[in-house]
Design an enzyme around this catalytic site. Structure first.
Site, PDB file in Angstrom:
ATOM      1  N   ASP A 150      41.429 -36.588  27.833  1.00 33.31           N
ATOM      2  CA  ASP A 150      40.553 -37.696  27.457  1.00 33.31           C
ATOM      3  C   ASP A 150      39.774 -38.231  28.652  1.00 33.31           C
ATOM      4  O   ASP A 150      40.325 -38.920  29.491  1.00 33.31           O
ATOM      5  CB  ASP A 150      41.422 -38.805  26.843  1.00 33.31           C
ATOM      6  CG  ASP A 150      40.617 -39.846  26.110  1.00 33.31           C
ATOM      7  OD1 ASP A 150      39.413 -39.948  26.353  1.00 33.31           O
ATOM      8  OD2 ASP A 150      41.204 -40.575  25.296  1.00 33.31           O
ATOM      9  N   HIS A 182      33.347 -33.923  17.955  1.00 35.10           N
ATOM     10  CA  HIS A 182      33.244 -35.158  18.735  1.00 35.10           C
ATOM     11  C   HIS A 182      32.599 -34.914  20.094  1.00 35.10           C
ATOM     12  O   HIS A 182      31.751 -35.701  20.539  1.00 35.10           O
ATOM     13  CB  HIS A 182      34.640 -35.759  18.904  1.00 35.10           C
ATOM     14  CG  HIS A 182      34.660 -37.071  19.598  1.00 35.10           C
ATOM     15  ND1 HIS A 182      34.249 -38.245  18.999  1.00 35.10           N
ATOM     16  CD2 HIS A 182      35.038 -37.419  20.865  1.00 35.10           C
ATOM     17  CE1 HIS A 182      34.378 -39.255  19.856  1.00 35.10           C
ATOM     18  NE2 HIS A 182      34.846 -38.778  20.987  1.00 35.10           N
TER      19      HIS A 182
END
Length: 429
Positions: free
Chosen positions: A241, A337
């Protein structure tokens, strides 16, 4: 929630002279700990929307974690450019009835003084609880911001920035007004849980009769030294992330993240400041974990094992957005995404993400109440967060697995100079 990453900047060093301790305490927390084995502060920012996270921080021996110190005074407030911390608290306050500009100024002066002392490893000036007595600074940072409602309550409406206008509604919003917005916002981060809680409690006590807690959230990240080598963090979906967070070395980094000191349409008191969007994003982990790894990778557009794009290479390799498989299908789907959040897919829109994960127990049916305390920084939220979130709203594959449950937008002024407090230019200008 874009797919970006930020490498660590060079370490900073603590002052040669030890912090002055309170007379009735004898030694400061930092002096009690000592500084043997200190590795210095790892600077740099790391992000993490619900996409990809923090810049790799150097692996740090746990024995040295407590000695790392961040300076309170500076061009920018602490807690923006520092690496992800292991423990965090986000808290919003509302001014109490009858409290106005004078009381707010006194409060920010108290808060700034307490933050400076605690970040240096010293005790609070009054009524210290000794919760963190045996610890050092532990990379503690404290950051202060002002919400939209603050300006009406203090008679400063004419000095409210246009950039602080309320965020628009999004289709993924299921917002709880009781856990959103607020007059004042405080971010606390540290690499020791007791140091972080000690700061939270000290600032709450400092609020006195001037302000009351509106909402408060607790978060965490991986602890320094928990991995054998530096690596990008993961979120609670198990995804790397923060791979494409903007970097301070980028030519346009300051323009994207911070309000310029001159030539800006923003009020002068916001020079060197930033706007922070805070979102409590619940991850629907039961639904997510039912997907195969391959299906999860299609949703994100990156390999789960190492964060590399599905088109090949390492984590930082450029995506080949036109690459197709043997069937002629795009290797990285149109609604992945990582594709949707790329700055070059959003007119260059980018933001510096610096999140915490959270877990607040389980619902009655066993569903985990867990996800991301999304914190992103930008010079203009309309061109940063709003632009990207609107794009995500129109077809992000990840949207099926997340829910935005709380939200806030705050103006975070630049750092305080020696002898000043945060927000002084606004409150005394």
């Amino acid at each position: 929630m874009p797919d970006q990453s930020l490498p660590a900047a060079p370490p900073s060093t603590a002052p040669d002279a030890p912090p002055q301790a309170r007379a009735d305490r004898g030694l400061s927390r930092r002096a009690l700990l000592g500084t043997a084995g200190a590795t210095g502060l790892v600077l740099g920012a790391a992000g993490g929307a619900v996409g990809y996270a923090a810049a790799p921080a150097p692996a740090t021996p746990l024995a040295s974690v407590g000695s790392e110190q961040v300076m309170f005074h500076g061009k920018h407030q602490p807690g923006i450019l520092q690496g992800l911390q292991a423990h965090g608290h986000l808290v919003a306050f509302d001014l109490t009835p009858g409290a106005g500009r004078t009381e707010a100024a006194a409060l920010l002066r108290r808060w700034s003084g307490t933050a400076r002392r605690l970040m240096a490893g010293e005790a609070a000036a009054h009524g210290d609880t000794d919760v963190a007595r045996d610890a050092g600074p532990s990379s503690l940072t404290v950051t202060f911001g002002f919400g939209h409602s603050f300006f009406a309550r203090t008679g400063l409406e004419k000095r409210r920035p246009v950039a602080l206008d309320p965020l628009p509604a999004f289709s993924s919003d299921h917002l709880d007004a009781r856990r959103s917005n607020g007059d004042l916002w405080v971010q606390i981060g540290a690499n020791d849980a007791l140091v972080a809680f000690h700061a939270l409690r000290a600032l709450q006590k400092d609020a006195g009769g001037a302000a009351r807690v509106r909402w408060q959230m607790n978060g965490f990240n991986r602890s320094p030294g928990a991995t054998p080598h530096p690596m990008t963090a993961r979120n609670l979906m198990g995804q790397v992330d923060g791979t494409r967070n903007p970097k301070p070395s980028d030519a346009d980094f300051d323009r994207r993240v911070f309000v310029p000191a001159s030539g800006s349409a923003d009020p002068a008191w916001m020079a060197n400041g930033s706007y922070v969007v805070v979102r409590r994003i619940r991850m629907l982990l039961d639904d997510w974990e039912r997907l195969s790894r391959a299906a999860q990778e299609q949703v994100i557009g990156r390999r789960k094992a190492d964060g590399a794009p599905l088109t090949g290479g390492t984590e930082t390799a450029e995506m080949d957005l036109e690459k197709t498989d043997a069937n002629g299908d795009l290797v990285i789907p149109l609604n992945a995404h990582a594709r949707i959040t790329r700055p070059d897919q959003n007119g260059g829109a980018a933001m510096l993400r610096r999140p915490f994960s959270y877990h607040d127990g389980f619902d009655a049916d066993g569903t985990p109440d867990a996800g991301l305390l999304f914190v992103c920084w930008q010079a203009d939220p309309l061109r940063g967060f709003v632009t990207v979130q609107r794009k995500l709203d129109r077809g992000d594959a990840l949207s099926r697995f997340i829910r935005h449950e709380a939200s806030g937008l705050f103006a975070v002024p630049g750092g305080a100079a020696e002898g000043e407090y945060v927000g002084q230019a606004l409150l005394e200008g």
